[in-house]
Design a protein around this motif. Sequence first.
Motif, PDB file in Angstrom:
ATOM      1  N   TYR A 174       0.818  -1.204   0.000  1.00  0.00           N
ATOM      2  CA  TYR A 174       0.000   0.000   0.000  1.00  0.00           C
ATOM      3  C   TYR A 174       0.862   1.268   0.000  1.00  0.00           C
ATOM      4  O   TYR A 174       0.441   2.300  -0.519  1.00  0.00           O
ATOM      5  N   ILE A 175       2.058   1.192   0.569  1.00  0.00           N
ATOM      6  CA  ILE A 175       2.919   2.370   0.617  1.00  0.00           C
ATOM      7  C   ILE A 175       3.617   2.597  -0.721  1.00  0.00           C
ATOM      8  O   ILE A 175       3.694   3.726  -1.216  1.00  0.00           O
ATOM      9  N   SER A 176       4.127   1.528  -1.319  1.00  0.00           N
ATOM     10  CA  SER A 176       4.978   1.681  -2.499  1.00  0.00           C
ATOM     11  C   SER A 176       4.266   1.402  -3.810  1.00  0.00           C
ATOM     12  O   SER A 176       4.809   1.678  -4.880  1.00  0.00           O
ATOM     13  N   GLY A 177       3.047   0.851  -3.787  1.00  0.00           N
ATOM     14  CA  GLY A 177       2.271   0.682  -5.010  1.00  0.00           C
ATOM     15  C   GLY A 177       2.628  -0.554  -5.805  1.00  0.00           C
ATOM     16  O   GLY A 177       3.516  -1.322  -5.453  1.00  0.00           O
ATOM     17  N   TYR A 178       1.877  -0.738  -6.905  1.00  0.00           N
ATOM     18  CA  TYR A 178       2.093  -1.917  -7.736  1.00  0.00           C
ATOM     19  C   TYR A 178       3.443  -1.834  -8.437  1.00  0.00           C
ATOM     20  O   TYR A 178       3.875  -0.744  -8.825  1.00  0.00           O
ATOM     21  N   PRO A 179       4.148  -2.976  -8.641  1.00  0.00           N
ATOM     22  CA  PRO A 179       3.781  -4.357  -8.305  1.00  0.00           C
ATOM     23  C   PRO A 179       4.527  -4.895  -7.082  1.00  0.00           C
ATOM     24  O   PRO A 179       4.902  -6.066  -7.051  1.00  0.00           O
ATOM     25  N   VAL A 180       4.767  -4.034  -6.088  1.00  0.00           N
ATOM     26  CA  VAL A 180       5.575  -4.442  -4.932  1.00  0.00           C
ATOM     27  C   VAL A 180       4.908  -5.582  -4.162  1.00  0.00           C
ATOM     28  O   VAL A 180       5.572  -6.512  -3.701  1.00  0.00           O
ATOM     29  N   GLY A 181       3.575  -5.529  -4.012  1.00  0.00           N
ATOM     30  CA  GLY A 181       2.873  -6.591  -3.292  1.00  0.00           C
ATOM     31  C   GLY A 181       3.093  -7.950  -3.935  1.00  0.00           C
ATOM     32  O   GLY A 181       3.333  -8.951  -3.251  1.00  0.00           O
ATOM     33  N   ALA A 182       3.019  -7.995  -5.263  1.00  0.00           N
ATOM     34  CA  ALA A 182       3.249  -9.260  -5.979  1.00  0.00           C
ATOM     35  C   ALA A 182       4.696  -9.712  -5.847  1.00  0.00           C
ATOM     36  O   ALA A 182       4.974 -10.906  -5.703  1.00  0.00           O
ATOM     37  N   LYS A 183       5.627  -8.754  -5.895  1.00  0.00           N
ATOM     38  CA  LYS A 183       7.042  -9.086  -5.764  1.00  0.00           C
ATOM     39  C   LYS A 183       7.328  -9.716  -4.396  1.00  0.00           C
ATOM     40  O   LYS A 183       7.991 -10.762  -4.295  1.00  0.00           O
ATOM     41  N   LEU A 184       6.819  -9.123  -3.330  1.00  0.00           N
ATOM     42  CA  LEU A 184       7.056  -9.646  -1.979  1.00  0.00           C
ATOM     43  C   LEU A 184       6.367 -10.991  -1.775  1.00  0.00           C
ATOM     44  O   LEU A 184       6.915 -11.887  -1.126  1.00  0.00           O
ATOM     45  N   THR A 185       5.163 -11.118  -2.319  1.00  0.00           N
ATOM     46  CA  THR A 185       4.452 -12.392  -2.191  1.00  0.00           C
ATOM     47  C   THR A 185       5.217 -13.511  -2.880  1.00  0.00           C
ATOM     48  O   THR A 185       5.307 -14.631  -2.358  1.00  0.00           O
TER      49      THR A 185
END
Length: 336
Positions: free
Chosen positions: A72-83
């Motif tokens: 939520y802080i850094s935006g797409y696609p960081v969530g997918a990268k971390l997952t």
Amino acid sequence: MTVFPTETLHSSLRGLSIWWEVLFPALFPFFVISELLLGFGIVHFFGKLLDPLMRPIFRLPGIGGFVVTMGYISGYPVGAKLTAQLIEQRLVNRAEGERLVAFTTTSDPIFLIGAVSVGFFQNVAIAPILAAAHYGGGLLIGLLMRFHDRHAPSSGTKKTAISRDGFRKRRPSRISEALKAMHEARLLDGRRLGRLLQDSIQSALRLMIVVGGLVVFFSVVMEMLTHAGIIEAMAEVLRFLFGLIGLPKPLADAGIFGLFEVTLGSRSAGTAGTGLMHQAAIAAWVLSWGGLSVHAQVASLLSKTDLRYRPFFIARMIHGLIAMTLVYLLWGWLGP
């Protein structure tokens, strides 16, 4: 591309400029930091602390709280990268990974406030309603996704230890468990600081090159589709559909551009001139859908794991509809 070589070059340079001037400085530090945090075991520390909160609400292990925050802080696609990283380390299973990606792929606040509200709408007062619709819709997707693959087992569940006399052993404090998890993760990683930093930078650069290539590719595709008249034909169909449901027809252009790319769709929404409420609603849809450019970035990350793209695609569609609806419902309270 042969018929319009000049336009092809200009669109390619435009995509490269967006990547170098906006995406690279915004995303590269987050990619490096996330790798370092995983290597040092800090992610595991916060995972243990957040476990009592994340499991009952989202059916996710506590370590998913770190992905939610960073996404939520850094935006797409960081969530997918971390997952994808958590999947590689077997810290979450497939069902949990698909839940995580579904509701952590969001716009970053800097883009939502600075670029969309101030830059495209030239009205900072639109930021609260866009943020509430976009991020509120994301959290609602997280609640809905807890029912995704409901029969899949949870990762990391352990039964309470029982001593020989039949009494439950006293559990250590949550802080001590978190510190122990961080220490074990650091020992398991085993890399020295210099090697860890080098690996983090190399991994982040590889991902940034993929992101940049996709941005340039979709910039050229959009330009070619526009010159071929395909974009206008799609917009005409959407104008007809908007007329049937009572939405202003000029919003169709923003919808078509947003279907492919977030920046183009948001800019078109800000200049549609159909009334601020309707423009904010279509902008919320664009931000929540993410554009096929973001979808391609996420798909490239998921391809390295066993995570399926279909749940993510369905979640983006629902998120876009929820965000649009929230704009209309909340306009009386948060609208400018």
